[in-house]
Each structure stands twice: as structure tokens, then as C-alpha cells.
Design a protein around this motif. Sequence first.
Motif, mmCIF file in Angstrom:
data_model
loop_
_atom_site.group_PDB
_atom_site.id
_atom_site.type_symbol
_atom_site.label_atom_id
_atom_site.label_comp_id
_atom_site.label_asym_id
_atom_site.label_seq_id
_atom_site.Cartn_x
_atom_site.Cartn_y
_atom_site.Cartn_z
ATOM 1 N N GLU B 404 -11.349 9.655 -1.114
ATOM 2 C CA GLU B 404 -10.104 8.909 -0.945
ATOM 3 C C GLU B 404 -10.141 8.074 0.334
ATOM 4 O O GLU B 404 -9.769 6.890 0.338
ATOM 5 C CB GLU B 404 -8.909 9.867 -0.916
ATOM 6 N N ASN B 408 -10.041 4.025 0.259
ATOM 7 C CA ASN B 408 -8.989 3.294 0.971
ATOM 8 C C ASN B 408 -9.589 2.290 1.953
ATOM 9 O O ASN B 408 -9.079 1.184 2.114
ATOM 10 C CB ASN B 408 -8.072 4.269 1.716
ATOM 11 N N ASN B 422 -6.612 8.067 -6.920
ATOM 12 C CA ASN B 422 -5.799 9.295 -6.944
ATOM 13 C C ASN B 422 -6.621 10.461 -7.453
ATOM 14 O O ASN B 422 -7.164 10.395 -8.552
ATOM 15 C CB ASN B 422 -4.624 9.147 -7.918
#
Lengths: 581, 581
Positions: B404, B408, B422
Amino acid sequence: MDSDFGIPRELSPLQQLRSQYQPELPPCLQGTTVRVELGDGTTVAEATDSHIMARAFPHTLGQPLAHFLRETAKVSDAHIITELPSVRVGIVFCGRQAPGGHNVIWGLYEALKVHNANSTLLGFLGGSEGLFAQKTLEITDDVLQTYKNQGGYDLLGRTKDQIRTTEQVNAALKACTDLKLDGLVIIGGVISNTDAAHLAEFFAEAKCSTKVVGVPVTTNGDLKNQFVEANVGFDTICKVNSQLISNACTDALSAEKYYYFIRLMGRKHSHVALECTLQSHPNMVILGEEVAASKLTIFDISKQICDAVQARAGQDKNHGVILIPEGIIESIPEVYALLKEIHGHLRQGVAADKISTQLSPWSSALFEFLPPFIKKQLLLHPESDDSAQLSQIETEKLLAYLVETEMNKRLKEGTYKGKKFNAICHFFGYQARGSLPSKFDCDYAYAMMTVKHWSQNASSTSTSIGRPAIHPAMVDLKGKAYDLLRQNAQKFLMEDLYRNPGPLQYDGPGADAKAVSLCVEDQDYMGRIKKLQEYLDQVRTIVKPGCSQDVLKAALSVMASVTDVLTTISSSSTVGGQQFA
Amino acid sequence: MDSDFGIPRELSPLQQLRSQYQPELPPCLQGTTVRVELGDGTTVAEATDSHIMARAFPHTLGQPLAHFLRETAKVSDAHIITELPSVRVGIVFCGRQAPGGHNVIWGLYEALKVHNANSTLLGFLGGSEGLFAQKTLEITDDVLQTYKNQGGYDLLGRTKDQIRTTEQVNAALKACTDLKLDGLVIIGGVISNTDAAHLAEFFAEAKCSTKVVGVPVTTNGDLKNQFVEANVGFDTICKVNSQLISNACTDALSAEKYYYFIRLMGRKHSHVALECTLQSHPNMVILGEEVAASKLTIFDISKQICDAVQARAGQDKNHGVILIPEGIIESIPEVYALLKEIHGHLRQGVAADKISTQLSPWSSALFEFLPPFIKKQLLLHPESDDSAQLSQIETEKLLAYLVETEMNKRLKEGTYKGKKFNAICHFFGYQARGSLPSKFDCDYAYAMMTVKHWSQNASSTSTSIGRPAIHPAMVDLKGKAYDLLRQNAQKFLMEDLYRNPGPLQYDGPGADAKAVSLCVEDQDYMGRIKKLQEYLDQVRTIVKPGCSQDVLKAALSVMASVTDVLTTISSSSTVGGQQFA
């Protein structure tokens, strides 16, 4: 994104067998002739809401209930329809996937074609987004081939849950008009069926001829009322979860050193947890409805578990299984207050890492006391229905942590003399939602399709602010299913009467099992309504003009007191019903 | 503590049906006559270990292999035993429960009684602790009634895994002597079977007449070799987990917005993850053996997943399912080094919260980089086999967190243009161990009982320090099962060829399915050994005294080079085999 929707899937041998299964239809839906009896107009659940409901649903409230009749039924004023015009219907998955969703589409497709081979069924691709963008796939037998009796929503997919904003309802209206739809079927849970009810009213107001139909498909089992006894998907979810819970029970009994804290998906209310408890007999379950009714704090709950652990240790039992519904966290009064404060700050744009400094003293004290992992989860943005992100909040870990801390304290103080407490935490949710549907859900979903317009009549009750919405049904603490749990709770707690229904079967014992909570509840609500109407008709026949003064006098006196009693009961049950609203 | 062992259980309808099932016996174990052919003495797996093994097992090493023969088999020197004396046998569950354990007891009970009705089977209550304390329950048909073909170890229970210290082996010796046991059967995995091998040697040395038999029952599937193709419990575990993985795949495909990171129980090696991948076709699996062979760092693994996520996003796929074996954390070189340091400090009595200051600079840098929840889990005390507490270390959450963070970053930098990443994390382990056993495991466990003494002969290989132990078998990266995975890995990754074997069935399609990895591997090791012996016999027959000089010359020349080649291969495979030891 939608490139994969509706493509044929490779099926395993069991899936192939299941794809051959022909669901059973109830007698009233068999054949090509439709026999309908139109009953009384429906009333709202709470008498005090009637004016709000009438204002919100001027066009769609109070329509008569349609009873579908079997061929042999003798009803004099039944409408008998042998020829139906061809129709165009759209169908869309809204909200969380539940096993059986595909069969709703298949059942509707077969029903449309059996009544008129020229009818068309269009599936919207990618949920409500596909509806707004008018992305469709025509449903054919070829398309359905590898989706019959299969789990998931991957035939059409789903994205957002909402059809609510002005922009959204206008896009839906445009789609239905552009595509010349006679009907729009929305498959979903509480939120989607609320949207469906409002959309139906909006369409009626706009003189759009598309009829909106909501179909109750949700694993939570919370979309029920007098007319809807069960939701598609609930049976499967409870069977898959019960299998896993039972496995954990067997594991606990074999190893004799662990307590399993199992959190179950199911949103705000505890239907899934109650049903799984009745199927698999774990040692303990804490229902959100019990917590709310008794206003238990997080420490009360933790103490309740600690006392149970201690009592079991007194019988040399150092293992156990405890079920925690995911919604319990919102049922605990002080946590609920904290969550409301956090959500308020989030909505005002306060950054998550700044919120802890802006809480009220009481909420701040609670927040600071909680372990870091829970703090982080409580700070998540709320869902579209304003509830917390229940699937992300590890309540089972919080309780295990509190219980372990307390048991270690008791051990040190010498008040607890058992073995060191060990907890293992699990969350059962996502791994059940995609399951192959049970026979019950296959049949129920397939037959679902002719229940029309129920959503906007029956189960809507108002919210105090904003627009009326369907309230998710809570576990009835006066109901028979809960009563069955209470009768057995002490035995389940102490005696390890674990019961393993085993993996979901499609043949042999258990394949036709229905949910325990469904079997014990009163089923024949409509039958009893009919019986009452018979009594009223009999009175009317006896007290016809020409009857004796004595008969009339007796009838008046009796009916006056009957009316009095019912009026009193009605208004008090309204108050009771709002107790946890 | 043992008050509940062996009490009749309440069975669900499916459990009742299963309790009626009569497992199938292979032809060589049918009937009352035993036909045995004693084969060659066995050799050790690694030639270089032979002297260590000979020193550790002077009495039990190199015993002949026993082949049980069917009635129709024509073997001239077979021992045919028609009458067997009555015997007294003890049986004990050691280590983690696996589905099918109860059937080992039932199968042994039936086998003993069919050969001599006066034989006695004693179950030890509460695992090895019950053995040491001589707590027994005589196994009868009544006792077995509600445990036949059922999961768990709750008929006898289990506590500690060890029979190892001087005190423990002496207590075991005393129990077997006091109870006049002819045999002691130990049901367990790698550790318990190592203990069984040493105990057999200890008993032989002490001239105790009790024969020790180890039975390979473990869900990990890591107790296999040329003679043991599968372990009891592995088939069930893989089927239960594959069902849940498939459900997650269907869920991912329906919602199109989540990546599921699913960690699977299975100890050090990745057999369960490999088998589940072959059954349910998730997008990705990372095997511990691959990580070790390629010396991948935690960042390499995370990058590999990120690149996969990015490639899928390029095809508008924002969902997926990734399997993570629990043992992977120990296969990552730098994490393994960190764990060894931590365990070293823990063994020296350093408090967990002080360890971070005492790490080497490299380990310290890694440790400080990790998120708090993983730090806490890495600081847990190691298990009795010196491995980390794998079930408690949430590697799936660590990887999801790293992926994650990286996604990002890529999103911000503009190198990734897909949707926000997600992850949903799951651990599948405890919820499968207690499952009703599959038909395969019911049959296999029931028939297991006559495989005697294998444990101390065949699969033991030495450890560099300490006593010889059975090494858990790792996934063979040159084997056919792994090859099958590699051939399909790219398709599984990109094309969502999810396959749902569905819930464990006892009837119809899938009920008789065997593990994919079992089906593709070479099965007939013993058959090929026999074939080789036939060739050698033929050479011997051809080159008898009196044969021509030419034949003898040719035979000598050919066999000299054959011997050379085999010697070279043998020593190099030994080196290869130790690569990951």
C-alpha cells in the motif's frame, strides 16, 4: 473495467453439477397463467409515522398487496392473466454481494420468457454506475450458462451502492426512458431497497412508466418484516460460517488451551451471529441487541467474558469459542458516543490525527484508554449509511485484549486460579460472501422475482430527520429464536455441546436444512391476517340489518372493548419498537 | 481436565451420516491373513549422514522394509501369518490436531480385533502428558461410536508435543512397561515422529519389548518421502482452505476493488499454499522455497506484488487474491537473521522490550523500519522446534502495508495511474484444522495403521548439531507440482482463471478428488525400485559363471561407468539437498 463481465467461467466439477440444478418454484409461480388476488392496502409499521410516510410516498404508499395463487386455489375475485405483453426489464446489482444474486437474474429471465418469448432482460454492467452510464448486457441463456446457481456478482459486477442524489436519480430516469424499460429491478440490501422505494416514487411523480422493484438480497438477514421472512444469501452465509465456527469449536476441544474470539460480518444487527449460534452451539455469543437493551459498557462485556472464563476454569475447561457480531461496537453506548464525535469531526474535515485533541472529556478518556490498533480503526471515515466501517474494526481483538489483561490481573491477585488465558482472534466475513449458494438460496432467489413493489409499501418506517428509510430489522429479543438461545445459553457456556453441521452439502443430510431462526419463528403472518378477516366477516354476517336488538347490543359492547384494547396495544408497541431506533 | 474425553457427542445429521461411513481398505490389508514380504534394509537419505545415523540408531537403523501383499500376489518368500497373538497397544495424539486423527485409532482398533478379539487398545488421555501419567481409556466400539470419521482430537485430547527429555522418555518407558504394552502408537507430525524414532531406539537399548510406531498425521503435508506420499489431514485442510480462497476470489471479482492477502497455516514449508493454488487458481502465491532459493528480501517480494498490481491495473483490474504461506517470514534472509538474533536474546533471558537496543546494526535498521504490530509479533518466544510463532506473525498484513505504501508513492509520482490500492487481510488456519475429514483422509487414516517403524528408518536425516531429526520436506522446486504452477503462473496472475472447488462434499463430483500435487507427482517410487531390482537380477542371470568372456567384459565395463555416474549424482544431490537445510 467491464470487459470480463458475463464471460463464460471455467467451472469445477461441483460447480458444473450445480449449474445443472433446476430450482424449485412454489406452486403459485408455476405455469404460464398468472393468478393474482389483490388484498387490502398495506399500512405503515408505526402508526405515528403515517403522515410522514404519506407525504414522502404520495403515489406509491398504500397500494394493495398482491397474492399469487396456485392453479387449484378457489378465490372468486382473482385476476387471471393468460396473456402478457412483451416487456423490457433492466436489472442491477447494488451493494454487497450475497450468494444467490445470480439466480435472481436467471429466475427473472425464465419468468419473462415463459410469459412472452419476446420480452427482453438487460443487465446493467458494474452496478449503479452501469445504470447511470447505460452500460448493458442482454441476458440470454448462453450468458447465464456458467452463472446458474453460482456465487458472487461477477456476471454483472457492482460498484457503488447509491441511487440517491438528484444527479443519480435523474441519470437512472434517463436510462430507463432511453432504454424504454417497463421495469427496473434493484438487487440489494436495506440501503438499496430504500433507494428503490424513493426511486419508484420519483418515477411515479415524473410519470415515468418504468416500475421499480426491489429484491431483498443481503447476507445480513436484516431486511425482513411481516412480508419478507428471509433474505437471499443469509442461509448460505450462516451455513458457511457455522461450518468454520464448528471447526474452531472442535479445535478448541482438541487443544484445550485456546479461547477463540470470532467476529462475524453482518452489519449493525446480530442476525448472523444468532443463527450461527443456533447452528453450531459455541460457548458464548454477545448480541448487539442485548448490549443496547442492557446498556452494557465495554467493561461490562469484558467482565462477562472473564467471569465465564473463570467459571469454566473451575471445571478444568481452559478453552472456548465466543462469537462477536461486528455491529456490537456500535451498540456499546460509550463507544457509540465516541464514534459519533469522531464522525462529526471527520465530516467537518478535521484530519484523523488531530481528532483525539478535540474530543469531549469523556470520549477523550475512553479513546486514550484504547490500544493503538483500535484507535486507528475508530478514526476511519464512516460508511455511506453513516455507520462505522464495521468490517475494519477488530472488536474481537479489543475484547480479547481486555479479557487477557483482566485475567492476568485476577491470576496475579489470586482470585483466578486457572491456566494462563490464551486468545486466538478471527474475522469471518469476506471468505463466505462469495460462496456457492445453498439449495435454499438457489430456490429462493430463483422464485423471488414476482414479489413486486413490496419495498415501498411495507417495511419503510421514518427516520427522525431526513428522508424515510427502511430500518434494518434487529434481533427481536422477545422472539422465539432469541428465546431458544436464552434457554440454552447456560448449557452452551458450560457443557461444550458443540454441534458441527459440516461443510455445505448439496445432497444427503443437511442439504435441505433451513435456518434455525427461520424455522422457529411464526411463519404464517399472512395466514393469520386472513383468519382475522374471516372473523370480521362472520361478525358482519351475524349482525346484519334485521338482527335482534340483543345481538346488536352484545356485538357493540364487545367490539368497543376489542377496539379499545387494540388501540392501547398498538400505541404501546410503537413506543417499544422505538426503543433502540 | 480429562473429564470430557471420550464422552459421546451430539452429532449433526451430516455427522451422523459420516459416522456410518465404512472406509475402504487397500486389498493388501483386507481379511484376517497377513502376507508380508521383507525387502532390503533401507538406507539414509543423505549418504554423508550414514555414520551419524548409525551412531544415533544402532538398534533400529537399516531394518528391512515390510511390503504387505494382497491375497492374489505371487511372492515366493512372503511370510504368511494366519494367527496373531493377542496384543496390548497404547495410542497417543501428539502435536497439532489434523482431520482424520480419530480414524487412525478406529482403524487400529478394527485391525487389532480382526486379528485377535482379545487384543486391547488403550488411548492415552491428554496427549503425551497422559502417557507420562498413565491416564488411559480403553477403546471400544461404544467409545468410538460418535468419533468415527469425525474431525478433531477430542476423543483423547492432546497437550504437549514433546517426548524428548530424559524425564519424559523414562516416564514413557515406565508407562509402557507398567501397562505391559506390546506397541505404542504416536500420532503426529515431524516433531512427534522424530521423538517416536528416538523413543524406539531408547526402548530397544533398554530392552523394552514395546514397539514404537509413528503415524504421519499433519496438516502441513511436510512429512513425506519416498515411502510416505501424503499425510493424514493435508487433503482436508487444502480442500477447506481452497473453498475459502475461491470464495474470496469470487468476492474480489464481484466487488472489483479489493486485493485479498491470505496467509495460510502450514509451518515452515509451503505445501498447503502450493496445493491450494493448484485447486483454486488465485492470482499469485509466493512460496517460501522460492524466496529462499532466490534470496528475495522483503522489499523484493513487496515490489513483485506491486508490479503485479500495476500490470493488472493496466488491464483495468483492480482486484486480486494473493496467497502467503505463514512460513515465508522465515524464508526471507534478512528477517530470518533478525529472528535468530531475537530468539538468541530471548533464550538468554533478555526482556522483550529491551531486545531492540541489543540488535546488530543491520538487524536493528530492519527492526526499526517495521510497523509496531509486526515488531511485537517478532518478539514472541520461539516454538519448541526453534521456529518463530508463525501462526502469530501477520506477514500478510506486513506485505499489504508495504504494498500500500509503495502503491501510494507510485500514484503520487504518477508512475502508477490505476485506482487506489485496497487490501483485505485474512489468516486461514485454525478454522480448518477441526474440519470433518474428507473421504480421502477418512480412508487413508483408517488404513494407516500397519505402516510400522517407517519413521526411524527412512526419512531421518541428520542435523549439524544435536540429535538427528526428521527434516520437514520442502516443496520441490524441480517437482511436477511446482512445474504445473510455474506453467500457469502468468495466466493465473493476469486472467482471473479462478476455480471454485466448492465446499467439501461427501457425495457426487469432487467427493473423491485427490490433492492435485499428489496426482501429478511420481507415485510409484516402490514400483520403480522393484523394476530396478529386476534389471539387476537379469544382469546377474546373464553374467553367471560360464558366460562368455565378451559378455563379462561388456558387463564389467558398462557397470563400472554406471556405478561412477550414480556415485557422482548421489554426492551432488546430497549437496543440493542441503541447500536450504
